[in-house]
Design an enzyme around this catalytic site. Structure first.
Site, PDB file in Angstrom:
ATOM      1  N   TYR A  32      -0.234  27.671   9.164  1.00  0.00           N
ATOM      2  CA  TYR A  32       0.973  26.847   9.236  1.00  0.00           C
ATOM      3  C   TYR A  32       1.107  26.252  10.628  1.00  0.00           C
ATOM      4  CZ  TYR A  32       5.940  25.585   9.053  1.00  0.00           C
ATOM      5  OH  TYR A  32       7.135  24.909   9.097  1.00  0.00           O
ATOM      6  N   ASP A  35      13.758  22.222  19.564  1.00  0.00           N
ATOM      7  CA  ASP A  35      13.425  21.760  18.219  1.00  0.00           C
ATOM      8  C   ASP A  35      14.585  20.929  17.659  1.00  0.00           C
ATOM      9  OD1 ASP A  35      12.226  21.439  15.740  1.00  0.00           O
ATOM     10  OD2 ASP A  35      12.909  23.393  14.988  1.00  0.00           O
ATOM     11  N   ASP A  44       4.687  21.114   9.320  1.00  0.00           N
ATOM     12  CA  ASP A  44       6.109  20.782   9.350  1.00  0.00           C
ATOM     13  C   ASP A  44       6.249  19.319   9.771  1.00  0.00           C
ATOM     14  OD1 ASP A  44       8.800  20.521   9.925  1.00  0.00           O
ATOM     15  OD2 ASP A  44       8.913  22.251  11.254  1.00  0.00           O
ATOM     16  N   ASP A 101       9.162  17.654   9.650  1.00  0.00           N
ATOM     17  CA  ASP A 101      10.582  17.402   9.930  1.00  0.00           C
ATOM     18  C   ASP A 101      11.208  16.542   8.835  1.00  0.00           C
ATOM     19  OD1 ASP A 101      10.558  19.011  12.158  1.00  0.00           O
ATOM     20  OD2 ASP A 101      10.384  17.394  13.596  1.00  0.00           O
ATOM     21  N   HIS A 110       5.796  19.659   4.709  1.00  0.00           N
ATOM     22  CA  HIS A 110       7.143  19.748   4.151  1.00  0.00           C
ATOM     23  C   HIS A 110       8.080  18.793   4.868  1.00  0.00           C
ATOM     24  CE1 HIS A 110       8.873  22.381   7.328  1.00  0.00           C
ATOM     25  NE2 HIS A 110       7.818  23.173   7.203  1.00  0.00           N
ATOM     26  N   GLU A 148      12.269  17.767   5.176  1.00  0.00           N
ATOM     27  CA  GLU A 148      13.558  18.443   5.049  1.00  0.00           C
ATOM     28  C   GLU A 148      14.682  17.446   4.853  1.00  0.00           C
ATOM     29  OE1 GLU A 148      14.695  19.487   9.601  1.00  0.00           O
ATOM     30  OE2 GLU A 148      12.713  20.102   8.913  1.00  0.00           O
ATOM     31  N   CYS A 157      16.921  23.365  14.625  1.00  0.00           N
ATOM     32  CA  CYS A 157      16.185  24.513  14.083  1.00  0.00           C
ATOM     33  C   CYS A 157      16.931  25.029  12.863  1.00  0.00           C
ATOM     34  CB  CYS A 157      16.066  25.601  15.151  1.00  0.00           C
ATOM     35  SG  CYS A 157      15.461  27.176  14.505  1.00  0.00           S
ATOM     36  N   ARG A 170      11.975  20.847   1.761  1.00  0.00           N
ATOM     37  CA  ARG A 170      12.801  21.883   2.386  1.00  0.00           C
ATOM     38  C   ARG A 170      14.268  21.476   2.322  1.00  0.00           C
ATOM     39  NH1 ARG A 170      12.707  23.611   8.847  1.00  0.00           N
ATOM     40  NH2 ARG A 170      14.971  23.467   9.088  1.00  0.00           N
ATOM     41  N   GLU A 175      15.620  27.029   3.407  1.00  0.00           N
ATOM     42  CA  GLU A 175      15.734  27.590   4.757  1.00  0.00           C
ATOM     43  C   GLU A 175      16.958  28.500   4.877  1.00  0.00           C
ATOM     44  OE1 GLU A 175      14.371  28.721   7.199  1.00  0.00           O
ATOM     45  OE2 GLU A 175      13.954  27.083   8.590  1.00  0.00           O
ATOM     46  N   ASN A 182      10.441  31.579   4.313  1.00  0.00           N
ATOM     47  CA  ASN A 182      10.241  31.529   5.758  1.00  0.00           C
ATOM     48  C   ASN A 182      10.645  32.866   6.365  1.00  0.00           C
ATOM     49  OD1 ASN A 182      10.058  30.912   8.467  1.00  0.00           O
ATOM     50  ND2 ASN A 182      11.816  29.534   8.494  1.00  0.00           N
TER      51      ASN A 182
END
Length: 312
Positions: free
Chosen positions: A51, A65, A92, A94, A119, A121, A129, A164, A194, A216
């Site tokens: 990952y 982040d 990731d 975002d 992924h 989101e 985060c 996500r 998440e 996660n």
């Protein structure tokens, strides 16, 4: 030269392995790699995938982040990591670095980088985060458009598009479940919810959503650290450990640097270091040396008047 410099396994094969793993009945464990060398270690130890965390990449650049990294930075690091491993790499992405055409472009760039899946989101930019408070999510319809654009841009049908949702921490688990169903209908292959808090919430989500699910297991966040076998029994298909290796490395680095600052030597740290021989083993130094010797094995004979060296 097989396996040197770059992994032998084509990206298409890695993607097919990722998809097969999600329906295998065995949970797919994807530890985070903060650099390519860590990815080699993850493969050697026997995990199913690697990952690449946006939070880790941000931290590696000395940034929080909050969506400051660019598609170029993220895909570049992803390509470096994917290049050295035979394992599938999930990255990731975002919010897709824009709306929704940028999300489509993100898919093509990640495919070209050799990534197995990404992924996207449903947070509002600038994102936070996933385990911090103060997040906000876009309307469900906006995220659905983002996902449909991403799915439409996919050229390799085995490239995994994961959706996500951060809605559980804002509107509750039931709202996250409704979003997950909409995202699956939009074409998401995998759902990542998440910041679920307890094992019971993971169970509730699994019972309500009929698509592959990703958990996660990040440290110091809102989620209980549920063992992989328990997640597998609940019915989860994949689990990520996004920041673990960075946290381990940074803790060790800080402790070591403080000792050098205090004592003026690293002599007391040697038993806490990876030995040079182990690093060389992980890098496959010996095979590189054999390859070098096999290529540069010529000698120069006496001058024959033609002024050329004779290769042996």
């Amino acid at each position: 030269m097989s396996g040197l410099i770059a992994a032998d396994t084509p990206a298409s094969t890695k993607r097919a392995a990722f998809r097969a793993g999600l329906t295998s009945g065995t949970i797919q464990q994807f530890p985070g790699a903060f650099n390519p060398l860590t990815a080699k270690l993850i493969q050697e130890i026997g995990f199913e995938g690697v990952y690449v965390s946006g939070a880790v990449l941000s931290a590696d650049l000395g940034l929080p982040d909050i969506g400051l990294t660019t598609l170029t930075e993220v895909s570049g690091r992803g390509q470096q990591i994917a290049r050295v491993t035979d394992l599938p790499v999930l990255i990731d992405a975002d919010t897709g670095f824009g709306e929704p055409m940028s999300a489509a472009r993100t898919v093509t760039v990640m495919e070209d980088a050799g990534i197995a899946g990404l992924h996207l989101e449903d947070q509002v930019n600038p994102k936070r985060c996933g385990h911090l408070d103060g997040k906000a999510v876009v309307p469900t319809g906006e995220m659905v458009r983002r996902l449909r654009a991403a799915v439409s841009a996919r050229r390799d049908p085995d490239f995994v598009i994961c959706a996500r949702t951060d809605a559980a921490g804002i509107d509750g688990v039931d709202a996250a479940i409704e979003r997950a169903k909409a995202y699956a209908d939009a074409g998401a292959d995998l759902i990542f919810t998440e910041a679920l808090h307890t094992e019971a919430e993971f169970e509730k989500f699994r019972a309500a959503v009929d698509v592959p699910l990703l958990a996660n297991m990040t440290e110091f966040g809102k989620s209980e650290l549920v063992p992989a076998k328990t997640l597998e029994q609940i019915g989860y298909n994949a689990v990520i450990y996004p920041v673990t290796t960075l946290r381990l490395a940074m803790f060790a680095a800080e402790q070591g640097l403080r000792e050098i600052a205090e004592t003026g030597t690293q002599a007391g740290l040697l038993d806490r270091m990876q030995h040079r021989s182990r690093l060389y083993e992980l890098l496959d130094y010996e095979r590189y040396n054999e390859f070098d010797s096999g290529i540069f094995n010529f000698t120069l004979r006496a001058d024959t008047g033609q002024g050329k060296g004779q290769q042996r």
